[in-house]
Design an enzyme around this catalytic site. Structure first.
Site, PDB file in Angstrom:
ATOM      1  N   HIS A 111      -5.330  -0.323   4.649  1.00  0.00           N
ATOM      2  CA  HIS A 111      -5.556  -1.204   5.542  1.00  0.00           C
ATOM      3  C   HIS A 111      -6.046  -0.820   6.779  1.00  0.00           C
ATOM      4  O   HIS A 111      -5.219  -0.023   7.390  1.00  0.00           O
ATOM      5  CB  HIS A 111      -4.567  -2.179   5.828  1.00  0.00           C
ATOM      6  CG  HIS A 111      -5.052  -3.617   6.543  1.00  0.00           C
ATOM      7  ND1 HIS A 111      -5.647  -4.629   6.040  1.00  0.00           N
ATOM      8  CD2 HIS A 111      -5.012  -3.815   7.857  1.00  0.00           C
ATOM      9  CE1 HIS A 111      -5.757  -5.724   6.938  1.00  0.00           C
ATOM     10  NE2 HIS A 111      -5.586  -5.140   8.198  1.00  0.00           N
ATOM     11  N   CYS A 112      -7.268  -0.695   7.183  1.00  0.00           N
ATOM     12  CA  CYS A 112      -7.819  -0.068   8.396  1.00  0.00           C
ATOM     13  C   CYS A 112      -7.755  -0.887   9.501  1.00  0.00           C
ATOM     14  O   CYS A 112      -8.261  -2.045   9.675  1.00  0.00           O
ATOM     15  CB  CYS A 112      -9.324   0.459   8.449  1.00  0.00           C
ATOM     16  SG  CYS A 112     -10.183   1.112   9.572  1.00  0.00           S
ATOM     17  N   PRO A 113      -6.812  -0.378  10.732  1.00  0.00           N
ATOM     18  CA  PRO A 113      -6.808  -1.355  11.919  1.00  0.00           C
ATOM     19  C   PRO A 113      -8.029  -1.245  12.536  1.00  0.00           C
ATOM     20  O   PRO A 113      -8.001  -2.401  13.379  1.00  0.00           O
ATOM     21  CB  PRO A 113      -5.541  -0.429  12.636  1.00  0.00           C
ATOM     22  CG  PRO A 113      -5.617   0.755  12.246  1.00  0.00           C
ATOM     23  CD  PRO A 113      -6.143   0.844  10.877  1.00  0.00           C
TER      24      PRO A 113
END
Length: 431
Positions: A111-113
């Protein structure tokens, strides 16, 4: 307002600052504005960058539909089917439960912030194109900045009124520093993702591979077996990663197409979720072998320590509750009791050595040996092997994975109702 909600606007602001304020600065600094051809090329790259980043943010990372879950549950191809307790559904191979998206994501990478989105089977091509155009456009900008910095350095001994103003110097300095640091970070990220694409691994699977190699090294010391809860021993052997099917095939699968031009096209089609449920394997392992490999610390204990008496099995704590309240209370206890953590491997081995080396007449009670070997301890979520970190110091939760759901799915935890439904389907097919 959470800081995470500012991530995407911050990226757009950084792109705007680097891309467009720099072109404004070039109008007033030597060697002058960009040439027409340079300006066209640079702005085309910027448009591609903005399109690919926007798609990385907005494209749905996918979800496992009920129709797909039934097909996975009934096809019988998988020797062991993982069950997600939160989604209450079958978890396909390479899928993981994201704590941010609150669902199982097909072929989840992380999950890419910075995109506020999962990099998954459907979004990975867009994410890789975004990295490519970001690095390419920043290399181009770095060249333009270098030319102007070189002129400033060359004329450093001239009177200040012949050179740029303090504002222009500060602007040039900020552009150079911001562009250089961002280019360095994204270049590493791009190279890493291209490597993962070439060998067909996700970031999470890279963590799993390193975890498996660690278990193999541990098992060699103990004759090929490691201790699991409730006195079980798990045989650990070296297992090859099954999804590396060759560089060209890996690129086609990861990018969703074999058309090389489409790999760079910002409006390329998004891979369908259906193509992210089953994956071709290289056949190095037997059909009955699954990934991730067996991990003794993913196996939950059957009963909590100390629950030995019948008096603890039945209580009347819910006697004054309504049926609905009783059900809610039961589910809360079930959720709290579903994972019983174990202390890290080194602590358990040290406690075992102490116990085995103690005198036969010495009384080693649970608080001295047993709890150290197989208890929850005082550190909570940091005390078990789900707290294990790879060589870069990363845990599963650092990739957005819900550790309590993901780490303890080694055993089939499929509800009885689901098993009965599958049995009825098999009986129906047989008849």
């Amino acid at each position: 307002m959470e800081l995470s909600s500012l991530a995407v606007p911050s990226v757009y602001a950084l792109i705007t600052f680097l891309a467009y304020s720099s072109q404004w600065l070039f109008l007033f600094s030597e060697p002058g504005p960009l040439e027409r051809e340079q300006r066209i090329q640079f702005n085309i790259l910027l448009v591609c960058l903005l399109i690919t980043y926007t798609r990385s943010v907005t494209v749905d990372p996918g979800r496992i539909l009920k129709k797909m879950q039934k097909e996975i549950a009934q096809d019988g191809k998988q020797p062991r089917q993982r069950w997600c307790r939160k989604c209450e559904a079958v978890k396909p191979p390479r899928a993981h439960h994201c704590k941010e998206c609150q669902r199982c994501i097909p072929k989840m990478d992380h999950h890419c912030p910075w995109t506020a989105n999962c990099v998954s089977h459907t979004t990975f091509p867009h994410f890789l194109r975004f990295l490519f155009y970001a690095v390419t456009s920043m290399i181009y900008l770095e060249y333009f900045l270098y030319l102007r910095c070189a002129i400033v350095w060359r004329d450093r001994n001239l009177p200040s009124y012949l050179g740029p103003s303090m504002f222009q110097l500060a602007h040039l300095f900020l552009l150079t520093v911001a562009n250089s640091l961002t280019l360095f970070a994204l270049s590493i990220l791009l190279i890493r993702n291209i490597w993962c694409l070439a060998v067909n691994t996700t970031t999470i699977e890279g963590w799993e591979i390193e975890r498996h190699n660690t278990l193999v090294r541990r098992a060699r010391y103990f004759g090929g077996y490691l201790d699991a809860p409730d006195g079980l021993k798990v045989h650990i052997r070296k297992q090859e990663f099954p999804y590396d099917i060759g560089i060209w095939a890996n690129f086609k699968q990861g990018m969703g197409t074999g058309n090389v031009l489409a790999w760079f096209w910002p409006f390329a089609a998004t891979p369908s979720v259906e193509t992210g449920v089953e994956f071709e394997t290289n056949g190095f392992e037997d059909d009955g072998v699954m990934w991730p490999p067996p991990d003794p610390d993913r196996i939950t204990r059957k009963a909590p320590k100390g629950v030995d008496g019948v008096e603890e099995a039945f209580t009347y704590r819910d006697a004054g509750l309504t049926p609905e309240e009783t059900l809610v209370a039961f589910r809360k206890r079930q959720e709290a009791d579903i994972v019983r953590r174990r202390k890290p491997f080194v602590q358990r081995v040290e406690a075992k050595v102490v116990r085995e080396s103690s005198l036969s007449g010495e009384d080693m009670n649970g608080s001295e040996a047993g709890e150290d070997f197989d208890g929850e301890g005082e550190e909570g979520s940091h005390s078990g092997e789900e707290g294990w970190r790879n060589s870069e110091g990363e845990r599963l939760r650092d990739f957005g994975v819900d550790e309590d759901i993901e780490f303890y799915d080694e055993e089939d935890d499929i509800p009885l109702s689901e098993l009965l439904a599958r049995k009825r389907v098999r009986v129906g097919k047989a008849s």
